[in-house]
Design an enzyme around this catalytic site. Structure first.
Site, PDB file in Angstrom:
ATOM      1  N   ARG A  65      -4.294   1.547   8.871  1.00 22.48           N
ATOM      2  CA  ARG A  65      -3.678   2.122   7.677  1.00 22.48           C
ATOM      3  C   ARG A  65      -3.476   1.032   6.627  1.00 22.48           C
ATOM      4  NH1 ARG A  65       1.452   5.301  10.077  1.00 22.48           N
ATOM      5  NH2 ARG A  65       1.666   3.298  11.129  1.00 22.48           N
TER       6      ARG A  65
ATOM      7  N   ASP B 212      -3.505   4.649  -2.181  1.00 26.40           N
ATOM      8  CA  ASP B 212      -4.643   5.211  -1.451  1.00 26.40           C
ATOM      9  C   ASP B 212      -4.990   6.529  -2.138  1.00 26.40           C
ATOM     10  OD1 ASP B 212      -6.504   6.218   0.295  1.00 26.40           O
ATOM     11  OD2 ASP B 212      -5.328   5.874   2.104  1.00 26.40           O
TER      12      ASP B 212
ATOM     13  N   GLU C  14      -3.369  -7.686  11.821  1.00 22.05           N
ATOM     14  CA  GLU C  14      -2.752  -8.936  11.383  1.00 22.05           C
ATOM     15  C   GLU C  14      -3.570 -10.143  11.853  1.00 22.05           C
ATOM     16  OE1 GLU C  14       0.298  -5.706  11.815  1.00 22.05           O
ATOM     17  OE2 GLU C  14      -1.322  -6.508  13.044  1.00 22.05           O
TER      18      GLU C  14
ATOM     19  N   ARG D 103      11.557   3.344   8.449  1.00 17.58           N
ATOM     20  CA  ARG D 103      10.824   4.593   8.202  1.00 17.58           C
ATOM     21  C   ARG D 103      11.774   5.714   7.762  1.00 17.58           C
ATOM     22  NH1 ARG D 103       7.477   4.586  13.925  1.00 17.58           N
ATOM     23  NH2 ARG D 103       6.780   2.425  13.801  1.00 17.58           N
TER      24      ARG D 103
ATOM     25  N   ASP E 249       7.851   1.640   3.809  1.00 15.20           N
ATOM     26  CA  ASP E 249       8.752   2.329   4.736  1.00 15.20           C
ATOM     27  C   ASP E 249       9.633   1.347   5.505  1.00 15.20           C
ATOM     28  OD1 ASP E 249       6.749   1.231   6.246  1.00 15.20           O
ATOM     29  OD2 ASP E 249       6.365   3.012   7.468  1.00 15.20           O
TER      30      ASP E 249
ATOM     31  N   ARG F 154      -4.727  -3.308   1.004  1.00 19.73           N
ATOM     32  CA  ARG F 154      -4.345  -4.730   1.085  1.00 19.73           C
ATOM     33  C   ARG F 154      -5.519  -5.624   0.683  1.00 19.73           C
ATOM     34  NH1 ARG F 154      -2.360  -2.657   6.108  1.00 19.73           N
ATOM     35  NH2 ARG F 154      -0.130  -2.147   5.930  1.00 19.73           N
TER      36      ARG F 154
ATOM     37  N   PRO G 214       0.854  -1.196   0.000  1.00 12.75           N
ATOM     38  CA  PRO G 214       0.000   0.000   0.000  1.00 12.75           C
ATOM     39  C   PRO G 214       0.889   1.245   0.000  1.00 12.75           C
ATOM     40  CG  PRO G 214      -0.398  -1.424   1.924  1.00 12.75           C
ATOM     41  CD  PRO G 214       0.881  -1.851   1.315  1.00 12.75           C
ATOM     42  N   THR G 215       0.455   2.301  -0.662  1.00 14.05           N
ATOM     43  CA  THR G 215       1.238   3.534  -0.666  1.00 14.05           C
ATOM     44  C   THR G 215       0.296   4.725  -0.782  1.00 14.05           C
ATOM     45  OG1 THR G 215       3.142   4.671  -1.682  1.00 14.05           O
ATOM     46  CG2 THR G 215       1.588   3.584  -3.178  1.00 14.05           C
ATOM     47  N   TYR G 216       0.802   5.893  -0.407  1.00 12.00           N
ATOM     48  CA  TYR G 216      -0.014   7.110  -0.480  1.00 12.00           C
ATOM     49  C   TYR G 216       0.897   8.295  -0.773  1.00 12.00           C
ATOM     50  CZ  TYR G 216       1.681   7.993   4.283  1.00 12.00           C
ATOM     51  OH  TYR G 216       2.478   8.208   5.387  1.00 12.00           O
TER      52      TYR G 216
END
Length: 334
Positions: free
Chosen positions: A165, A122, A284, A313, A197, A170, A91-93
């Site tokens: 998040r 996202d 999870e 990060r 990250d 996902r 996932p990325t934003y």
């Protein structure tokens, strides 16, 4: 006054050393001087009479380009018909460090054979930045997007642990896999949820490739600890969790600490990450409890004693001077 024979003795000692140093300097500098001389006028690069010097410049550039293509950009490794495919879900934003983090991650994934990168933004649509980056990597990838509802997004810099998040992203990747591969598919593969990250060892991907159901391993720099890890007994079975934060969770593990066999994902079509009614740190568990029990887990990384993934990060950049005195150029992609 020093005696004459004392002076003679000093001269006899110093003179040989002076000669040795002089000879050594000459033998060391001579090749370097020759190299510089050759660079200034290399007879091998002289243009023959009647030849166009531009043709020789073009030829040199072509040679450099071939070398660069062969030795720098020959990635990813050739596809193998015998290795299971690793489906990496990321996932990325949009944010200032997004391209930097995706670039770093791509540079790792380019060394992993039989890898498929599922990048899910996202966002209401796929962004040009991410699309260009993925296209330029040369990786085998799928680019998806789904926007998280406003009431589930972070507000400001504060991190609300109740707001999950990357959950919708996902889940979209899981749906894509189930729509792409039939439920009874014999396609060997592994699904890994890898955030952009983190820092990943190449060894990690080879460890997870043999996953039969769900494999697990430690993750560094999470939960306020140097690392969190599954607790493994002498028989090589996972019996609990080495963590401080809520160790009684069904699966007290970080998102980067497990991989799932593709066939299990396809067979358990009801298994998704829960978006609502899930406490912080239970994302999870919301998926894994639909797939396996504690006894099914397969410890990797030397029985969960080696660190192969770090939640590093990227530091948030301080852009306090952005826009001042004409230094801003929005057309420059960072």
């Amino acid at each position: 006054m020093p005696k004459r024979r004392d002076i003679l003795a000093i001269v006899l000692i110093v003179l040989p050393w002076t000669l040795l140093i002089t000879v050594w300097h000459q033998s060391t500098l001579a090749p370097l001087l020759a190299v510089h001389k050759d660079e200034g006028s290399d007879p091998r690069r002289e243009t023959p009479p009647g030849a166009d010097p531009r043709e020789y410049c073009t030829s040199d550039r072509d040679i450099v380009e071939v070398v660069r293509t062969e030795y720098v950009y020959t990635r990813p490794p050739p596809w193998s018909d015998t290795l299971p495919t690793i489906h990496v879900v990321t996932p990325t934003y949009s944010r200032p460090v997004q391209k930097a983090e995706l670039t770093r991650m791509a540079n790792t994934l380019l060394h992993v054979p039989n890898l498929h990168w599922l990048v899910v933004e996202d966002a209401p649509r796929r962004t040009p930045l991410t699309a260009r980056l993925l296209r330029d990597t040369g990786l085998n990838y799928t680019h998806l997007h789904v926007e998280t509802p406003r009431n589930y997004k972070l507000r400001g810099d504060a991190r609300d642990p109740r707001i999950p998040r990357g959950t919708m992203q996902r889940n979209l990747a899981l749906r894509w896999l189930r729509e792409t591969f039939p439920r009874n598919s014999s396609q060997p593969g592994v699904v890994y949820f890898a955030d952009d990250d983190n820092t990943y060892s190449l060894e990690l991907f080879e460890e997870m490739r043999s996953t039969r159901r769900v494999s697990v391993w430690p993750v560094a720099f999470v939960g306020g600890l140097r690392y969190e890890a599954p607790r493994v007994n002498g028989a090589g079975k996972v019996v609990g969790w080495k963590t401080v934060f809520d160790p009684h969770r069904p699966f007290a593990i970080d998102m980067a600490g497990f991989a799932v066999n593709l066939r299990l994902i396809l067979q358990r079509s009801q298994a998704y990450f829960k978006l609502r009614g899930v406490k912080g740190g239970y994302q999870e568990s919301s998926l894994l409890r639909e797939l396996v029990t504690l006894n099914d887990l397969e410890p990797k990384a030397a029985n969960c004693t080696k660190i192969l993934v770090w939640h590093t990060r990227t530091e948030k950049p301080v852009l306090v001077n952005e826009g001042k005195k004409g230094f801003t150029d929005p057309s420059v992609e960072i």
